[in-house]
Design a protein around this motif. Structure first.
Motif, PDB file in Angstrom:
ATOM      1  N   ALA A   1       0.829  -1.208   0.000  1.00 16.48           N
ATOM      2  CA  ALA A   1       0.000   0.000   0.000  1.00 16.48           C
ATOM      3  C   ALA A   1       0.860   1.253   0.000  1.00 16.48           C
ATOM      4  CB  ALA A   1      -0.926  -0.012   1.220  1.00 16.48           C
ATOM      5  N   GLY A   2       1.941   1.238   0.794  1.00 15.52           N
ATOM      6  CA  GLY A   2       2.809   2.404   0.867  1.00 15.52           C
ATOM      7  C   GLY A   2       3.499   2.701  -0.447  1.00 15.52           C
ATOM      8  N   LEU A   3       3.990   1.679  -1.113  1.00 15.42           N
ATOM      9  CA  LEU A   3       4.690   1.895  -2.387  1.00 15.42           C
ATOM     10  C   LEU A   3       3.728   2.355  -3.484  1.00 15.42           C
ATOM     11  CD1 LEU A   3       7.102  -1.152  -2.164  1.00 15.42           C
ATOM     12  CD2 LEU A   3       7.802   1.264  -2.303  1.00 15.42           C
ATOM     13  N   VAL A   4       2.490   1.841  -3.465  1.00 19.43           N
ATOM     14  CA  VAL A   4       1.490   2.322  -4.425  1.00 19.43           C
ATOM     15  C   VAL A   4       1.197   3.803  -4.180  1.00 19.43           C
ATOM     16  CG1 VAL A   4      -0.940   2.145  -5.094  1.00 19.43           C
ATOM     17  CG2 VAL A   4       0.444   0.084  -4.867  1.00 19.43           C
ATOM     18  N   ALA A   5       1.018   4.193  -2.905  1.00 20.18           N
ATOM     19  CA  ALA A   5       0.760   5.598  -2.588  1.00 20.18           C
ATOM     20  C   ALA A   5       1.957   6.482  -2.956  1.00 20.18           C
ATOM     21  CB  ALA A   5       0.432   5.741  -1.100  1.00 20.18           C
ATOM     22  N   TYR A   6       3.156   6.004  -2.661  1.00 23.46           N
ATOM     23  CA  TYR A   6       4.369   6.781  -2.952  1.00 23.46           C
ATOM     24  C   TYR A   6       4.513   7.004  -4.462  1.00 23.46           C
ATOM     25  CZ  TYR A   6       9.382   8.014  -2.772  1.00 23.46           C
ATOM     26  OH  TYR A   6      10.595   8.650  -2.895  1.00 23.46           O
ATOM     27  N   GLY A   7       4.440   5.896  -5.223  1.00 26.99           N
ATOM     28  CA  GLY A   7       4.591   6.021  -6.672  1.00 26.99           C
ATOM     29  C   GLY A   7       3.423   6.727  -7.325  1.00 26.99           C
ATOM     30  N   GLY A   8       2.207   6.443  -6.860  1.00 25.68           N
ATOM     31  CA  GLY A   8       1.039   7.109  -7.427  1.00 25.68           C
ATOM     32  C   GLY A   8       1.046   8.601  -7.171  1.00 25.68           C
ATOM     33  N   GLY A   9       1.420   9.004  -5.939  1.00 24.61           N
ATOM     34  CA  GLY A   9       1.510  10.419  -5.643  1.00 24.61           C
ATOM     35  C   GLY A   9       2.539  11.119  -6.519  1.00 24.61           C
TER      36      GLY A   9
ATOM     37  N   GLY B   1      -1.271  18.363  -3.191  1.00 24.52           N
ATOM     38  CA  GLY B   1      -2.047  17.204  -2.780  1.00 24.52           C
ATOM     39  C   GLY B   1      -1.343  15.896  -3.113  1.00 24.52           C
ATOM     40  N   ALA B   2      -0.721  15.842  -4.292  1.00 23.53           N
ATOM     41  CA  ALA B   2       0.000  14.627  -4.695  1.00 23.53           C
ATOM     42  C   ALA B   2       1.178  14.358  -3.777  1.00 23.53           C
ATOM     43  CB  ALA B   2       0.475  14.777  -6.143  1.00 23.53           C
ATOM     44  N   ARG B   3       1.860  15.406  -3.356  1.00 22.92           N
ATOM     45  CA  ARG B   3       3.006  15.235  -2.461  1.00 22.92           C
ATOM     46  C   ARG B   3       2.547  14.775  -1.080  1.00 22.92           C
ATOM     47  NH1 ARG B   3       8.190  14.842  -3.667  1.00 22.92           N
ATOM     48  NH2 ARG B   3       8.947  16.498  -2.318  1.00 22.92           N
ATOM     49  N   ALA B   4       1.350  15.193  -0.650  1.00 20.24           N
ATOM     50  CA  ALA B   4       0.812  14.706   0.621  1.00 20.24           C
ATOM     51  C   ALA B   4       0.572  13.203   0.553  1.00 20.24           C
ATOM     52  CB  ALA B   4      -0.485  15.443   0.966  1.00 20.24           C
ATOM     53  N   VAL B   5       0.025  12.729  -0.568  1.00 17.02           N
ATOM     54  CA  VAL B   5      -0.178  11.291  -0.755  1.00 17.02           C
ATOM     55  C   VAL B   5       1.166  10.568  -0.755  1.00 17.02           C
ATOM     56  CG1 VAL B   5      -0.991   9.531  -2.377  1.00 17.02           C
ATOM     57  CG2 VAL B   5      -2.345  11.598  -1.989  1.00 17.02           C
ATOM     58  N   GLN B   6       2.150  11.161  -1.408  1.00 13.62           N
ATOM     59  CA  GLN B   6       3.477  10.545  -1.446  1.00 13.62           C
ATOM     60  C   GLN B   6       4.072  10.437  -0.045  1.00 13.62           C
ATOM     61  OE1 GLN B   6       6.260  12.623  -3.973  1.00 13.62           O
ATOM     62  NE2 GLN B   6       7.607  10.851  -4.157  1.00 13.62           N
ATOM     63  N   GLY B   7       3.858  11.441   0.796  1.00 12.90           N
ATOM     64  CA  GLY B   7       4.351  11.392   2.171  1.00 12.90           C
ATOM     65  C   GLY B   7       3.716  10.272   2.968  1.00 12.90           C
ATOM     66  N   ILE B   8       2.431  10.006   2.743  1.00 10.23           N
ATOM     67  CA  ILE B   8       1.755   8.894   3.418  1.00 10.23           C
ATOM     68  C   ILE B   8       2.397   7.561   3.020  1.00 10.23           C
ATOM     69  CG2 ILE B   8      -0.435   7.633   3.566  1.00 10.23           C
ATOM     70  CD1 ILE B   8      -1.841  10.380   3.238  1.00 10.23           C
ATOM     71  N   GLY B   9       2.688   7.412   1.737  1.00  7.79           N
ATOM     72  CA  GLY B   9       3.351   6.194   1.286  1.00  7.79           C
ATOM     73  C   GLY B   9       4.759   6.062   1.815  1.00  7.79           C
ATOM     74  N   HIS B  10       5.468   7.182   1.878  1.00  8.31           N
ATOM     75  CA  HIS B  10       6.830   7.206   2.418  1.00  8.31           C
ATOM     76  C   HIS B  10       6.844   6.716   3.861  1.00  8.31           C
ATOM     77  CE1 HIS B  10       9.989  10.176   4.219  1.00  8.31           C
ATOM     78  NE2 HIS B  10      10.495   8.973   4.146  1.00  8.31           N
ATOM     79  N   ALA B  11       5.847   7.118   4.655  1.00  4.96           N
ATOM     80  CA  ALA B  11       5.785   6.699   6.058  1.00  4.96           C
ATOM     81  C   ALA B  11       5.641   5.188   6.167  1.00  4.96           C
ATOM     82  CB  ALA B  11       4.621   7.396   6.764  1.00  4.96           C
ATOM     83  N   ALA B  12       4.814   4.584   5.318  1.00  9.82           N
ATOM     84  CA  ALA B  12       4.650   3.127   5.347  1.00  9.82           C
ATOM     85  C   ALA B  12       5.958   2.428   5.028  1.00  9.82           C
ATOM     86  CB  ALA B  12       3.568   2.711   4.346  1.00  9.82           C
ATOM     87  N   CYS B  13       6.708   2.975   4.077  1.00 11.70           N
ATOM     88  CA  CYS B  13       8.012   2.388   3.726  1.00 11.70           C
ATOM     89  C   CYS B  13       8.956   2.402   4.922  1.00 11.70           C
ATOM     90  CB  CYS B  13       8.632   3.157   2.558  1.00 11.70           C
ATOM     91  SG  CYS B  13       7.753   2.977   0.986  1.00 11.70           S
TER      92      CYS B  13
END
Length: 397
Positions: free
Chosen positions: A75-83, A98-110
């Motif tokens: 989920a984190g990598l999908v959010a990171y790459g998608g953002g 907004g896209a960078r906020a989504v990327q930050g959420i994915g980064h946290a999961a990583c």
């Protein structure tokens, strides 16, 4: 999973952070020029990433305990790459934020899963060795990333830096799908009990040791993030420094940080954790002097600002590892929660620092940057000499 695969995976998951920030730094002036947005708004593309990273850590950790590491990684990598992909195609600055906020959420999961993998698979001593190997691989990458980002921006445009992050996420996602099994031995069904979770966070937040170490890391990280997020405009547009040379300035800061971590390991053996922090405090105070005094004389140049930055990063190379250890030392049964709360605190401090510098930015002047970062570096040194010495000695040391 063999140790080599674990080291590779931990390195890739951790690499998401410098890619999301350092690859992007030299692109900030180009983004401002394309959208015609004020600096304070462009700054949000970095600040929001860090804030969403900090906030989502508070829930990704329990989610990884509840559902397992593999689903959270995916989920984190999908959010990171998608953002990153949405950001690369963003028609407006608001969409990019907004896209960078989504990327930050994915980064946290990583980041949560990088730590959890090692904890799941190895005993503490072995795990420390695995983490050290991953950091050794990460170090040269973090030195090269700002320079690579400068080349990409110079020859392919700023959107290509986000496309590079998308390709990185896709490659790492493929590795997880093909090679990485679930590593958690037993899932915890009640890990997302929010009442219990936030009761624990409240108890941690009232502890003097936690507060002292967190204050140290917050001021140190806020100073570094503030400089990184704001200095591109000053160096590239005011001083006329080439993008690639500015990338070398940021890459040199990574070298200074790495040197600080070597000093940290040497000093801890002789001085202990609080003694090491005390010694590095004088470097942070010296960096503050180099930031502030030339500014009072209106005499700053790229050389003086670079010298102050590198000295500050040398001190942070000691303070940050000690801070992460000290922060959780009073909570052996809740180390993950203490680390997550500390991570949120750092992100909030960085968000405030980046927002302040963006709002106060004055074209052609180094005053806001030099004085703000100088005061934060001075605060770091003072906290290291006072609060940490009084409350920070870990019980086990």
């Amino acid at each position: 999973m063999g140790p080599a695969l674990v080291v590779t995976m931990v390195t890739l998951l951790t690499l998401a952070q410098p890619l999301a920030t350092d690859l992007y730094l030299t692109a900030l002036p180009a983004i401002r020029n394309e959208y015609g947005a004020p600096v304070s708004v462009v700054q949000l593309t970095l600040s929001v990433l860090v804030l969403s990273f900090g906030l989502s850590q508070l829930l990704w950790g329990p989610a990884a305990d509840r559902f397992g590491r593999r689903p959270v990684m995916l989920a984190g990598l999908v959010a990171y790459g998608g953002g990153a992909l949405i950001g690369a195609a963003a028609p407006t600055i608001e969409v990019l934020i907004g896209a960078r906020a989504v990327q930050g959420i994915g980064h946290a999961a990583c980041m949560v899963c990088a730590r959890a993998l090692v904890r799941d698979l190895f005993k503490p001593q072995q795990g420390t060795h695995v983490m050290a190997q991953a950091m050794s691989l990460l170090a040269p990458a973090t030195m090269a990333i700002p320079v690579i980002g400068a080349f990409i921006t110079q020859y392919l445009g700023w959107r290509a830096t986000l496309l590079a992050m998308t390709l990185f996420a896709l490659a790492t996602l493929t590795l997880v799908v093909l090679r990485i099994p679930e590593t958690v031995a037993m899932r915890q069904p009640d890990a997302l009990n929010l009442r219990q979770l936030f009761r624990t966070y409240g108890r941690i937040a009232r502890n003097p040791s936690f507060l002292s170490w967190t204050a140290l890391n917050c001021t140190g990280y806020a100073a570094i993030f503030g400089f990184f997020s704001s200095s591109a405009y000053l160096f590239i547009e005011t001083y006329g420094v080439a993008r690639i040379n500015f990338g070398l300035v940021i890459g040199g800061a990574s070298v200074a940080y790495l040197a600080g971590t070597f000093l940290c390991r040497r000093w801890i053996a002789r001085l202990g954790i609080t003694g090491s922090v005390r010694r590095a405090a004088w470097m942070a105070l010296a960096a503050a002097v180099i930031f502030i005094v030339p500014q009072l004389a209106n005499a700053h140049t790229p050389v003086t600002l670079t010298a102050a930055l590198w000295l500050m990063l040398l001190a942070y190379g000691v303070h940050q590892p000690c801070g992460h250890v000290g922060q959780a030392s009073a909570f052996p049964l809740n180390a993950g929660a203490a680390s997550a709360l500390g991570g949120f605190s750092f992100a909030a401090a960085a968000f405030l620092s980046g927002t302040w510098l963006g709002l106060m930015f004055k074209p052609g002047s180094s005053a806001v940057l030099a004085l703000s970062i100088g005061l934060l570096s001075a605060a770091t040194g003072i906290i290291a000499l006072t609060l940490v010495q009084r409350h920070g000695k870990p019980p086990a040391l």
